[in-house]
Motif scaffolding. Structure first.
Motif: not given
Length: 663
Positions: A606-610, A613-624, A637-643, A655-659
């Motif tokens: 799934p698309n979680v960059s830009n 989303l914070s890391f916790d929010q992006a990780n939740q989407v990936l786990q689902q 305090g940053g947001q996911v800018r690249q994956q 599979t592990q997705v790098q953020l």
């Protein structure tokens, strides 16, 4: 001084193979011994024909032919025949040795059986006879002596006993020899069917009659007819109906009475057509049978030659107390009444009056009619003579006849009632099959409708048997020759198709098309699939190999390979199944289908960059989605800018997705 008769065959070695150990029984045709087959080291029964039965020069040939036919009859309720030969001019059979007693011995001990046991034994007897009927054989001598009963270990109910029928074809072999001499048949008079007595013919319904008598004896402890002279007993089967068993044993069900009555009808057309049909009726009646206390039992007469009727043979065997070509006095049919006769005395007297040529008669007659009174007397006499002559002529020519009513196209019961209204009797003749007219409907009569018939005479009816149909038997596992013979005997046309098979040896039936139980008309073609044995190529196990290796191995054996893909937890390209199992036999160029793994099922990242989303929010989407988020760069305090992998990339679950987390 005691005299002991020594049996010279005890201990003898027959044909260099069979060592006789002891005598089991001696019957009307043969003596039975136990013997050891020294070649196969097994106990067998040896039946050797008496010298009196083998004097005919053609007997040995007929006996050999019958033995070959019997040997092909394979059924669990038939005593198997292993071998045949001749010892010192006497033909013998080598048969299966059954460790048990004959039904005759059992009845002698128990007197009679309860209905469930009697029907259980009869079912197995009929199963054996049905197999013979399918093969075109008629037993002709069914009786308790030819029924062997092997009781269950430890005794107990006869419901668990195994029954085997012996002596298929022997009566026919001996009788065929007697046919050249004419005028006799081989039978046991207590069980002989009426048609064997009257004209010597036998068909499957003959065995049904004898089986019905055996059932009667098992239920009542006696045979229906007894007497001092065998010929008298034989003719009672012709002239009398078998009484119901309940007449002798109270409490027997009406179903048992009906079963015995149907099996022992004097007209063969009224009996079940063969043992298979009778077996079905016995199984139905078994549900209604009731038990009753045992009664007295009478021993049956042995198999012997009995005289035929004059219609069947002109040479009759004389028996004590019976003249040749005669029934015993008690069995003679009543003489036909003499035809009515006219009062010839009156006619003769009138003839005297009319005879004008005697000397002086004309003068006396002329003088007599001179007076009116005498003329009146003569006129009256002439009128009476005319009336008498006319009445006699009418009676003999027309008056004693009537017209037969039309009885066709109605049921048997309706025809009987209609004939009775016209004062006529009815006889049911042989039926005939009809494709359109329902079973039991009258399809013919003799004499026909509106034809002349004597008053009080008999109309013979032909009933429809309905469409001629037969049930395809289960021939699986039988030798093709036996199966083809059985199908041909049932008016079917077997068509052989050979194919390789791993389960049965070559020459044995795999299946039929249509299958067992299918109802078919006569002449129906039955495809019989016959085993050719194992095919020449044995399929190896290639499961677990990679696709290329498995394909190379199979094509090297001369097989064709097709593949199909399927997701699995196995690595992509690995064979996970094959359409033909390991070890199966196939022909060259046979196609085997390999199922190849396409690997585990994949998910799209799934698309979680830009997207804010914070890391916790992006990780939740990936786990689902079944994936795991991993921080590569994290600024508080940053947001996911690249994956990585990018959005939409198909990957395996987990599979592990790098953020990258940046402001």
């Amino acid at each position: 001084m005691d005299t002991k008769v020594v049996d010279l065959l005890i201990g003898a070695l027959i044909d260099g193979r069979y060592r006789i150990r002891g005598r089991v029984a001696r019957g009307g045709m043969a003596t039975v011994y136990t013997a050891t087959d020294e070649r196969l080291e097994r106990t067998v029964a040896l039946k050797i024909i008496h010298p009196t039965q083998s004097r005919d020069p053609h007997f040995l040939e007929r006996f050999t032919d019958e033995a070959k036919t019997i040997a092909r009859l394979t059924h669990p309720n038939v005593v198997a025949v292993y071998d045949q030969g001749v010892h010192e001019g006497l033909p013998y059979l080598i048969m299966e040795y059954v460790r048990g007693r004959t039904l005759r011995e059992m009845l002698s001990d128990r007197r009679r059986l309860n209905p469930p046991e009697a029907l259980a034994i009869l079912e197995q007897v009929l199963a054996a006879v049905a197999a013979a009927h399918r093969a075109g054989l008629v037993h002709r001598d069914i009786k308790p002596e030819n029924v062997l009963v092997a009781e269950a270990p430890g005794g107990g109910s006869l419901l668990d006993a195994v029954v085997k029928v012996a002596d298929f074809g022997l009566a026919r072999a001996v009788e065929a020899s007697a046919d050249d001499k004419g005028g006799q048949l081989l039978a046991t008079v207590a069980y002989v069917a009426p048609e064997l007595v009257t004209d010597g013919r036998a068909d499957p319904r003959t065995d049904i009659y004898s089986a019905g008598i055996v059932l009667f004896e098992m239920l009542t402890g006696r045979v229906p007819y007894e007497g001092d002279k065998p010929v008298e007993i034989a003719w009672r089967h012709v002239d009398q109906d078998v009484p119901p068993p309940s007449k002798y044993v109270a409490g027997l069900s009406p179903a048992l009475d009906a079963l015995v009555a149907r099996a022992t009808r004097r007209d063969p057309g009224g009996r079940p057509s063969d043992a298979g049909v009778m077996l079905a009726e016995v199984q139905a009646a078994r549900e209604e049978g009731t038990s009753a206390p045992a009664g007295a039992h009478a021993a049956a007469a042995p198999t012997m030659a009995v005289p035929l009727s004059p219609a069947a043979s002109t040479q009759i065997i004389s028996m004590p107390g019976a003249m040749p070509n005669q029934r015993p006095s008690w069995a003679r049919l009543p003489d036909a009444p003499p035809p009515p006769r006219a009062n010839t005395g009156t006619v003769h007297r009138a003839g005297d009056l009319l005879d004008r040529d005697k000397p002086g008669m004309r003068q006396r007659f002329a003088s007599m009619v001179d007076t009116t009174g005498k003329r009146r007397a003569v006129a009256i006499a002439l009128v009476l003579v005319g009336v008498l002559v006319a009445g006699s002529g009418y009676w003999f020519g027309v008056g004693r006849y009537t017209s037969a009513p039309s009885l066709t196209q109605i049921t048997q019961a309706q025809a009987l009632a209609k004939a009775k209204q016209h004062g006529l009797k009815v006889k049911i003749g042989p039926g005939r099959y009809d494709e359109k007219i329902a079973k039991g409907t009258v399809v013919g009569q003799q004499p026909g409708g509106n034809q002349r018939i004597l008053r009080g005479g008999t109309v013979t009816l032909t009933l429809s048997l309905g469409p001629e149909r037969y049930t395809v038997p289960n021939e699986q596992g039988r030798a093709y020759s036996e199966a083809a013979g059985a199908l041909t005997a049932m008016k079917m046309v077997p068509k052989r198709v050979d194919k390789y098979d791993d389960s049965l040896p070559a020459g044995f039936v795999l299946s039929t098309d249509p299958g067992p139980g299918t109802i078919v008309p006569p002449g129906a073609q039955i495809t019989v699939n016959v085993s050719k044995g194992k095919a020449p190529i044995q399929v190896p196990n290639v499961i677990g190999q990679d696709q290329a290796t498995a394909t190379q191995q199979l094509t090297g054996l001369g097989l064709k390979v097709a593949t199909t893909q399927q997701q699995s937890d196995k690595p992509a390209g690995q064979v996970i199944n094959q359409s033909i199992p390991d070890g199966a036999g196939v022909e060259k160029d046979a196609t085997i289908i390999l199922t190849v793994s396409s690997g585990p099922p994949q998910v799209a990242v799934p698309n979680v960059s830009n997207v804010g989303l914070s890391f916790d929010q992006a990780n939740q989407v990936l786990q689902q989605a079944g994936l795991v988020g991993v921080q590569v760069l994290a600024i508080p305090g940053g947001q996911v800018r690249q994956q990585n992998p990018p959005a939409g990339t198909p990957v395996a679950p987990g599979t592990q997705v790098q953020l990258w987390i940046t402001p």
